[in-house]
Design a protein around this motif. Structure first.
Motif, mmCIF file in Angstrom:
data_model
loop_
_atom_site.group_PDB
_atom_site.id
_atom_site.type_symbol
_atom_site.label_atom_id
_atom_site.label_comp_id
_atom_site.label_asym_id
_atom_site.label_seq_id
_atom_site.Cartn_x
_atom_site.Cartn_y
_atom_site.Cartn_z
ATOM 1 N N TRP A 90 34.638 -42.271 53.981
ATOM 2 C CA TRP A 90 36.083 -42.073 53.831
ATOM 3 C C TRP A 90 36.415 -41.153 52.653
ATOM 4 C CZ3 TRP A 90 34.677 -47.492 54.604
ATOM 5 C CH2 TRP A 90 34.964 -47.951 55.896
ATOM 6 N N LEU A 91 35.412 -40.528 52.065
ATOM 7 C CA LEU A 91 35.603 -39.798 50.815
ATOM 8 C C LEU A 91 36.561 -38.619 50.946
ATOM 9 C CD1 LEU A 91 34.956 -39.305 47.866
ATOM 10 C CD2 LEU A 91 32.825 -38.172 48.562
ATOM 11 N N THR A 92 36.441 -37.842 52.012
ATOM 12 C CA THR A 92 37.315 -36.674 52.173
ATOM 13 C C THR A 92 38.785 -37.081 52.172
ATOM 14 O OG1 THR A 92 35.624 -35.448 53.396
ATOM 15 C CG2 THR A 92 37.911 -34.748 53.682
ATOM 16 N N ASP A 93 39.109 -38.138 52.907
ATOM 17 C CA ASP A 93 40.495 -38.606 52.956
ATOM 18 C C ASP A 93 40.941 -39.139 51.597
ATOM 19 O OD1 ASP A 93 40.692 -37.929 55.609
ATOM 20 O OD2 ASP A 93 40.342 -39.960 56.354
ATOM 21 N N ALA A 94 40.043 -39.835 50.896
ATOM 22 C CA ALA A 94 40.392 -40.375 49.579
ATOM 23 C C ALA A 94 40.721 -39.245 48.602
ATOM 24 C CB ALA A 94 39.243 -41.224 49.042
ATOM 25 N N ILE B 291 44.411 -52.513 54.530
ATOM 26 C CA ILE B 291 44.052 -52.056 55.870
ATOM 27 C C ILE B 291 42.605 -52.434 56.155
ATOM 28 C CG2 ILE B 291 45.670 -50.118 55.859
ATOM 29 C CD1 ILE B 291 43.272 -48.264 55.325
ATOM 30 N N ASP B 292 42.218 -52.423 57.440
ATOM 31 C CA ASP B 292 40.819 -52.667 57.786
ATOM 32 C C ASP B 292 40.086 -51.332 57.913
ATOM 33 O OD1 ASP B 292 41.442 -51.575 60.270
ATOM 34 O OD2 ASP B 292 41.434 -53.499 61.319
ATOM 35 N N GLU B 293 38.826 -51.371 58.339
ATOM 36 C CA GLU B 293 38.044 -50.140 58.359
ATOM 37 C C GLU B 293 38.535 -49.140 59.399
ATOM 38 O OE1 GLU B 293 33.930 -50.783 59.315
ATOM 39 O OE2 GLU B 293 34.401 -52.577 60.442
ATOM 40 N N ASP B 294 39.334 -49.604 60.355
ATOM 41 C CA ASP B 294 39.907 -48.705 61.356
ATOM 42 C C ASP B 294 41.298 -48.215 60.971
ATOM 43 O OD1 ASP B 294 37.671 -48.950 63.098
ATOM 44 O OD2 ASP B 294 38.445 -50.905 63.764
ATOM 45 N N GLY B 295 41.766 -48.618 59.809
ATOM 46 C CA GLY B 295 43.079 -48.193 59.342
ATOM 47 C C GLY B 295 44.226 -49.074 59.774
ATOM 48 N N GLY C 126 33.476 -53.678 56.239
ATOM 49 C CA GLY C 126 32.169 -54.335 56.333
ATOM 50 C C GLY C 126 31.228 -54.035 55.196
ATOM 51 N N GLY C 127 31.537 -53.037 54.402
ATOM 52 C CA GLY C 127 30.687 -52.739 53.253
ATOM 53 C C GLY C 127 31.044 -53.550 52.031
ATOM 54 N N SER C 128 31.870 -54.566 52.225
ATOM 55 C CA SER C 128 32.274 -55.403 51.105
ATOM 56 C C SER C 128 31.083 -56.177 50.546
ATOM 57 C CB SER C 128 33.366 -56.384 51.543
ATOM 58 O OG SER C 128 34.493 -55.698 52.007
ATOM 59 N N LEU C 129 31.327 -56.823 49.427
ATOM 60 C CA LEU C 129 30.252 -57.547 48.749
ATOM 61 C C LEU C 129 29.661 -58.646 49.634
ATOM 62 C CD1 LEU C 129 32.041 -57.893 45.320
ATOM 63 C CD2 LEU C 129 30.120 -56.384 45.839
ATOM 64 N N THR C 130 28.359 -58.845 49.536
ATOM 65 C CA THR C 130 27.692 -59.907 50.290
ATOM 66 C C THR C 130 28.067 -61.264 49.716
ATOM 67 O OG1 THR C 130 25.780 -59.891 48.830
ATOM 68 C CG2 THR C 130 25.718 -58.382 50.710
ATOM 69 N N SER C 131 27.747 -62.310 50.462
ATOM 70 C CA SER C 131 28.056 -63.668 49.989
ATOM 71 C C SER C 131 27.361 -63.951 48.664
ATOM 72 C CB SER C 131 27.616 -64.686 51.042
ATOM 73 O OG SER C 131 28.352 -64.513 52.221
ATOM 74 N N GLN C 132 26.131 -63.469 48.536
ATOM 75 C CA GLN C 132 25.392 -63.710 47.288
ATOM 76 C C GLN C 132 26.079 -63.014 46.126
ATOM 77 O OE1 GLN C 132 21.347 -62.316 47.314
ATOM 78 N NE2 GLN C 132 20.898 -63.098 45.275
ATOM 79 N N ARG C 133 26.522 -61.773 46.331
ATOM 80 C CA ARG C 133 27.202 -61.037 45.283
ATOM 81 C C ARG C 133 28.559 -61.672 44.987
ATOM 82 N NH1 ARG C 133 26.847 -58.802 40.662
ATOM 83 N NH2 ARG C 133 28.332 -57.145 40.288
#
Length: 294
Positions: free
Chosen positions: A26-30, A133-137, A210-217
């Motif tokens: 998503w870097l270009t849009d950011a 928003i979610d990953e699909d916007g 979905g790239g959010s932190l894992t449960s352990q993190r």
């Protein structure tokens, strides 16, 4: 910038830092959401935290296209707090902010935040509402920021903010040992020295994906949160308030029984804990189920 040096160019009003580690999706849009701001007197400092994907090329291209963009690449991955500190060390603006490679600024964001600080010269920080928003916007709802007086109960400053250079200098930047809660720690320390202004306008878009932190993190983040909040609780805080904060921290943990926090809450004010026994019982069951699933 041609043959001009930074010393020969007037410093911008705002320095916006964007740390990036493998964030090409998503870097270009950011980046574009910063460059298309209604308020144009800013610099965007891109800090490449040793990315191994297409992020490096995207950032280099942005810097080549727009003289307001400055690009720094780190040879080793240092993590978000250290990457932020690298960026702010190079910042020339009197007002500071930062954003992520997966989030978006609304076009009026910087203009409204700058105007608000200009209207409140005694304040150090302004923070504003934002949309999730979610990953699909797809929009998930609006997040309303809260008063700094409730900061010990949770990080209610949010993801949309602007603060004066004096705040960065006074706090010495972000604590590199608190990856995951570096922003919360920053606000807790800032609240001891600076005034905050709430702006209830939707100026930012925060992406949950979905790239959010894992449960352990997430569990590690919860432990760090408890650590920094306990450290920030003033000795003069009434016992009931102390108990409320400590019990609230315990109940937020969904994968670990934080009975240590419950005990400290009970010692501070037994009556407050006793009044929440049904909630405590439900919490014990939830954590138990989550531990069995793990």
């Amino acid at each position: 910038m041609g043959t001009k040096t930074l010393d020969s160019i007037a410093a911008p009003r705002v320095s916006m830092i964007m740390p990036v580690h493998n964030g090409a999706r998503w870097l270009t849009d950011a980046i574009e959401s910063v460059l298309t701001q209604d308020f144009a007197d800013f610099e965007l400092i891109l800090v490449d935290d040793a990315s191994r994907d297409a992020s490096t090329a995207i950032m280099a291209d942005a810097a080549a296209r727009d003289p307001r963009v400055r690009f720094f690449r780190l040879d080793t991955n240092v993590g978000l707090p250290a990457a932020l500190n690298h960026g702010f060390a190079a910042a020339r603006g009197e007002l500071h902010s930062w954003t992520s490679d997966d989030n978006l600024l609304r076009p009026e964001m910087l203009g409204r935040l700058v105007a608000t600080l200009d209207a409140h010269p005694d304040a150090g920080i302004v923070h504003a509402d934002f949309t999730l928003i979610d990953e699909d916007g797809k929009e998930l709802g609006r997040s309303r920021v809260g008063p700094v007086e409730r900061l010990l109960h949770g990080n209610n400053i949010g993801a949309c903010f602007l603060y004066r250079r004096a705040v960065t200098e006074a706090l010495g930047g972000y604590d590199t040992g608190l990856f995951g809660v570096e922003d919360y720690d920053f606000w807790l320390r800032a609240a001891l020295r600076f005034d905050f202004v709430e702006l209830h306008e939707d100026l930012y878009i925060y992406r949950k994906h979905g790239g959010s932190l894992t449960s352990q993190r997430a569990e590690q983040i919860q432990a760090l949160t408890a650590e920094i909040v306990e450290r920030a609780i003033p000795e003069t805080l009434p016992a009931r308030k102390r108990s409320e904060i400590l019990l609230g921290l315990a109940l937020k943990s969904q994968r670990r029984w934080r009975l240590d926090l419950v005990r400290r809450a009970f010692r501070a004010h037994p009556g407050h804990v006793a009044a929440h026994l049904p909630e405590l019982a439900r919490w014990l069951l939830v954590v138990g189920r989550n531990r069995l699933k793990a």
